[in-house]
Motif scaffolding. Structure first.
Motif, PDB file in Angstrom:
ATOM      1  N   THR A   1       0.648  -1.111  -0.009  1.00 23.32           N
ATOM      2  CA  THR A   1      -0.139   0.056   0.035  1.00 23.32           C
ATOM      3  C   THR A   1       0.767   1.272   0.043  1.00 23.32           C
ATOM      4  O   THR A   1       0.526   2.158  -0.674  1.00 23.32           O
ATOM      5  CB  THR A   1      -0.970   0.143   1.230  1.00 23.32           C
ATOM      6  OG1 THR A   1      -1.408  -1.228   1.482  1.00 23.32           O
ATOM      7  CG2 THR A   1      -2.101   0.964   0.923  1.00 23.32           C
TER       8      THR A   1
ATOM      9  N   GLY B   1       0.867   3.988  -2.659  1.00 21.34           N
ATOM     10  CA  GLY B   1       0.390   5.647  -2.295  1.00 21.34           C
ATOM     11  C   GLY B   1       1.572   6.504  -2.845  1.00 21.34           C
ATOM     12  O   GLY B   1       1.270   7.617  -3.097  1.00 21.34           O
TER      13      GLY B   1
ATOM     14  N   ALA C   1      -3.531   9.052   0.083  1.00 22.05           N
ATOM     15  CA  ALA C   1      -4.288   8.391   0.954  1.00 22.05           C
ATOM     16  C   ALA C   1      -5.570   7.896   0.630  1.00 22.05           C
ATOM     17  O   ALA C   1      -5.914   6.709   0.749  1.00 22.05           O
ATOM     18  CB  ALA C   1      -4.875   9.486   2.218  1.00 22.05           C
ATOM     19  N   LEU C   2      -6.332   8.391  -0.449  1.00 23.90           N
ATOM     20  CA  LEU C   2      -7.330   8.007  -1.049  1.00 23.90           C
ATOM     21  C   LEU C   2      -7.224   6.867  -1.849  1.00 23.90           C
ATOM     22  O   LEU C   2      -8.128   5.841  -1.962  1.00 23.90           O
ATOM     23  CB  LEU C   2      -8.141   9.192  -1.963  1.00 23.90           C
ATOM     24  CG  LEU C   2      -8.889  10.139  -1.320  1.00 23.90           C
ATOM     25  CD1 LEU C   2      -9.444  10.987  -2.210  1.00 23.90           C
ATOM     26  CD2 LEU C   2     -10.188   9.412  -0.477  1.00 23.90           C
TER      27      LEU C   2
ATOM     28  N   ALA D   1      -6.527   3.779   0.381  1.00 27.90           N
ATOM     29  CA  ALA D   1      -7.896   3.362   0.848  1.00 27.90           C
ATOM     30  C   ALA D   1      -8.463   2.403  -0.095  1.00 27.90           C
ATOM     31  O   ALA D   1      -8.959   1.208   0.157  1.00 27.90           O
ATOM     32  CB  ALA D   1      -8.638   4.464   1.377  1.00 27.90           C
TER      33      ALA D   1
ATOM     34  N   THR E   1      -9.858   0.121   5.719  1.00 25.73           N
ATOM     35  CA  THR E   1      -9.755   1.223   4.706  1.00 25.73           C
ATOM     36  C   THR E   1      -9.031   2.316   5.517  1.00 25.73           C
ATOM     37  O   THR E   1      -8.222   2.925   4.831  1.00 25.73           O
ATOM     38  CB  THR E   1     -11.215   1.509   4.458  1.00 25.73           C
ATOM     39  OG1 THR E   1     -11.978   0.488   4.208  1.00 25.73           O
ATOM     40  CG2 THR E   1     -11.451   2.829   3.445  1.00 25.73           C
TER      41      THR E   1
ATOM     42  N   ALA F   1      -5.519   3.983   4.063  1.00 27.48           N
ATOM     43  CA  ALA F   1      -5.468   5.291   3.612  1.00 27.48           C
ATOM     44  C   ALA F   1      -4.181   5.934   4.434  1.00 27.48           C
ATOM     45  O   ALA F   1      -3.236   6.612   3.672  1.00 27.48           O
ATOM     46  CB  ALA F   1      -6.638   6.087   4.135  1.00 27.48           C
TER      47      ALA F   1
END
Lengths: 434, 342
Positions: free
Chosen positions: B38, B42, B83-84, B87, B221, B225
């Motif tokens: 992630t 990101g 962050a979105l 998520a 989630t 994020a």
């Protein structure tokens, strides 16, 4: 015939194979969609490039390049298949490493570190023994078992901390990976094993075909009596396979890997030790209650897993046409170690199935190279496909349940002679050849 | 000393926020092994966002005019995008582990494989090389500098100003603020209590009318994020706003920090500072002048640089060896919740 099909379909193994095949198919489809989308949005690729890419995703192993008109051509390609088998060799062994640990309830994400330690031991042994001081076969065997032992010892560390200190083995494995990466670089950096003959290569280690050879006093390494001469060292015998696949990198290592897979299968399924190891994985406390030494078995299964990853490195290094190199600032971990995870998961951790899934994964690798050489795409598409396959194999259990659930419902609906769909059963036979 | 503190903060803050990401997932009962993946994702989306939008008149003019308020807002926008995307990426994990009850370790590993592969595939097509860079560099766009506050080129503030404002990034302080706010959310609100109950005893939580699936989705989630945000902040502050498909094992280090910190925010903040120091030593031992006498003491020692780079991981193992007996993980972590099971 129909009865046979029903029995085959009802077998647990069949469903596992079908679930794995579904994962593979979805992985390839996702890869194709990605290729298509990127083709549509990148003007330099276009529809034509995307179509070429999709064909390569599925049939890249049979690609024979482009003809005069620039069209892709397909057919039997001995180089590709030989290279696929060569790349399958370490993948099968790291796959076995992950599979053995997983069968005993441990997740061995430490294969890259064990692989690196195996690399180090094998190279140091093969390059330290003066050529001619003993038969080449003995040097080869020493290097081979040295790699295996180093991997086993490195695998012991997560096993020990898991058994005695209750540290999560995933975390310990990840830490030992990075420690191994830096340790190996520290050992080789500034050592006499660096390739000094081909001056364009900095940060490279000699191939094992280079042998430490005695020369006139005072002219060799550091004013000593020895220097490295290409061809004086050791390499795995080709065993005639280079005749079968001329022009490829293949050697007898693949046969050794297959032999080891069979041995691991026998160990895990037919011996008391294998049973104890699996019992510990199924329920550690129940196994202890039954009189099995759970701590010893955890360490032992990590040691076996490490030995297998170390063997992968030993065979890869000893093949004579591979070079180990490192970057001085940042040590990357070998992808072949991580790719043992998808190989094992796709094979549902069955050692025999690992042989086939290892070949399949290396086929995807070759496909990736074809993509890079023949189209404007790059080799990372193969990694994307592998990752998607792993994602779907994570819920292969769900797929399996759906498969068996569908059958159950159908047999309830039309009670006595529910004709099972023979399609998947035959597809399974065709699919295993991959 | 100023340099040491600044660098330590730069490494510690992404670790801290990503470790908190791990806490949110694990407290809700999901092992988020995908933190590393992630973060990679990101970092990529954040850098891509900056790269695509930095030519827009509003940002280009702000850069030319030295309008630092707009540029700081731009930085925050990039963090929000990362962050979105983090998520959204983590939904893959929650879908597999909540709805399909898949093995969370394998699911997380799959995401760790997907992120670098996908990111490198896209970077190669977008940039034609293995690194995605922004136009210019991160310091010239986003770094807080004395000149921005109307100070002269040679003028220097006092120690605190030089250490904590000059040559720092706003992102660092936003992350610290977020860390505090979210820790309060997790421990002092009704939502936090419910979330934690799902990681301890989901059956009991369900019997009291809490939707376990929803809570686990929420935990994962938020976790995604924060990890995506942490990845971008890492790329921005330590990698010069470049995305290369890896974050040097920071996601895994964050997992170690989380376990070392015993799944508690205050301990995690302390743990990540310790790791930040070692990471800082590993990264910049050649230019680390601890007491300001112009001697690079660490570099002058006869120790290979690889050994310094190895240190954070060795320390992690040793520290875990001493603390793991006392550590208490959320009871139901890693177990898929099945309503039929009591």
């Amino acid at each position: 015939m129909r009865d046979k099909a029903i029995t085959l379909w009802n077998k647990e193994g069949t469903r596992s194979v079908v679930a794995s095949l579904i994962s593979i198919l979805i992985g390839l489809l996702v890869g194709s969609i990605l290729v298509l989308v990127m083709g549509l949005f990148t003007p330099s690729l276009g529809m034509r490039g995307a179509w070429d890419g999709i064909r390569l995703v599925f049939f890249g192993i049979l690609s024979t390049g482009r003809d005069a008109a620039g069209e892709l051509t397909f057919g039997f390609n001995g180089v590709n298949i030989g290279n696929m088998l060569f790349r399958a060799m370490p993948l099968i062994l790291t796959g076995l490493s992950v599979a053995v640990a997983y069968q005993t309830g441990l997740f061995n994400i430490g294969a890259p570190g064990q692989y690196l330690m195996g690399t180090m031991a094998t190279l140091v042994i093969a390059l330290s023994i003066p050529a001619g001081s003993m038969p080449k076969l003995v040097i080869w065997l020493l290097a081979f078992f040295g790699g295996m032992l180093a991997g086993a010892l490195w695998g012991c560390i997560p096993g020990l901390v898991k058994a005695f200190l209750n540290i999560n083995e995933v975390l310990a494995c990840i830490m030992t990976n990075w420690i191994a990466g830096n340790l190996v670089a520290a050992v080789f950096d500034g050592s006499r094993f660096r390739n000094m003959v081909e001056t364009t290569k900095t940060g490279y280690i000699y191939k094992t075909t280079f042998g430490l050879t005695r020369v006139a006093a005072g002219t060799g390494l550091g004013g000593g009596d020895y220097t490295y001469v290409d061809g004086a060292g050791v390499a795995t015998a080709k065993m005639g396979l280079d005749k079968l696949f001329p022009g490829s990198q293949i050697n007898g290592g693949i046969l050794i890997a297959i032999l080891i897979a069979v041995l691991v299968y026998i160990l895990m399924s037919k011996t008391t030790l294998g049973y104890q190891l699996k019992a510990c994985g199924a329920n550690r406390h129940a196994a202890r209650y039954a009189g099995i030494n759970d701590k010893r078995n955890i360490v032992l299964s990590m040691a076996i897993a490490g030995a297998l990853a170390g063997t992968a490195a030993a065979l890869y290094c000893l093949s004579g046409n591979t070079e180990y190199y490192w970057t001085s600032a940042y040590q990357t971990l070998p992808a072949v170690g991580f790719n043992g995870i998808p190989v094992a998961l796709l094979a549902v951790c069955n050692p025999i199935a690992v042989i086939f899934t290892g070949c399949f994964m290396s086929m995807l690798n070759v496909v990736g190279l074809q993509m890079r050489n023949l189209t404007a795409y790059n080799e990372y598409i193969a990694d994307v496909i592998i990752a998607v396959i792993v994602y779907f194999s994570a819920f292969s259990l769900v797929i399996k349940n759906i498969l068996s659930g569908r059958k159950k419902r159908r047999s309830q609906a039309s009670a006595p002679a529910a004709p099972p769909d023979p399609g998947p059963a035959t597809a399974e036979k065709g699919g295993e050849g991959k | 000393m100023t340099f040491l503190i600044q660098q330590t903060l730069r490494y510690a803050v992404p670790l801290m926020i990503v470790a908190l990401a791990g806490v949110f997932a694990e407290r809700s009962g999901i092992i988020n092994l995908a933190l590393e993946g992630t973060m990679v994702f990101g970092a990529f989306t954040g850098v891509l966002f900056v790269r695509l939008t930095q030519a827009l008149p509003v940002f280009a003019q702000a850069k030319a005019a030295g309008n630092w308020v707009t540029l700081q807002g731009y930085e925050l926008l990039g963090m929000l995008v990362a962050a979105l995307c983090g998520a959204v990426f983590s939904l893959l994990l929650s879908f597999a582990s909540v709805n399909l009850k898949a093995d969370q370790t394998i699911g997380g590993t799959a995401l760790n494989l997907i992120a670098p592969a996908l990111v490198l595939f896209l970077i190669r097509i977008i940039a034609g090389q293995n690194t995605l860079l922004i136009d210019g560099d991160a310091p010239s766009w986003f770094m807080l500098k004395n000149s921005l506050f109307g100070m002269g080129r040679t003028e220097k503030g006092n120690f605190l100003w030089e250490t904590f404002v000059n040559k720092n990034y706003l992102a660092t302080y936003v992350c610290i603020l977020l860390f505090v706010v979210l820790s309060i959310l997790l421990y002092k609100t009704r939502f936090g209590l419910r979330l934690r109950s799902c990681g301890e005893n989901p059956q009991a939580a369900d019997s009291l009318g809490i939707n376990v699936y929803k809570m686990r989705y929420a935990g994962t989630t938020i976790s995604g994020a924060l990890a995506g945000l942490g990845g971008f902040v890492y790329a921005l502050t330590t990698a010069n706003c470049a995305s290369t498909g890896e974050v040097a094992g920071f996601g895994f280090l964050a997992l170690a920090v989380m376990i070392f910190g015993n799944w508690k925010p205050l301990n995690i903040a302390g743990a990540s500072l310790i790791f930040g120091v070692f990471k800082c030593i590993a990264a910049s031992y050649t230019s680390l002048d601890i007491n300001g006498d112009g001697v690079y003491w660490l570099a002058s020692l006869p120790i290979s640089g690889h050994i310094y780079r190895m240190l954070p991981y060795v320390i992690t193992l040793i520290v875990l060896a001493f603390t793991s007996k006392k550590s208490r993980a959320p009871k139901a972590e890693g177990q898929p919740y099945d309503k039929g099971q009591r």
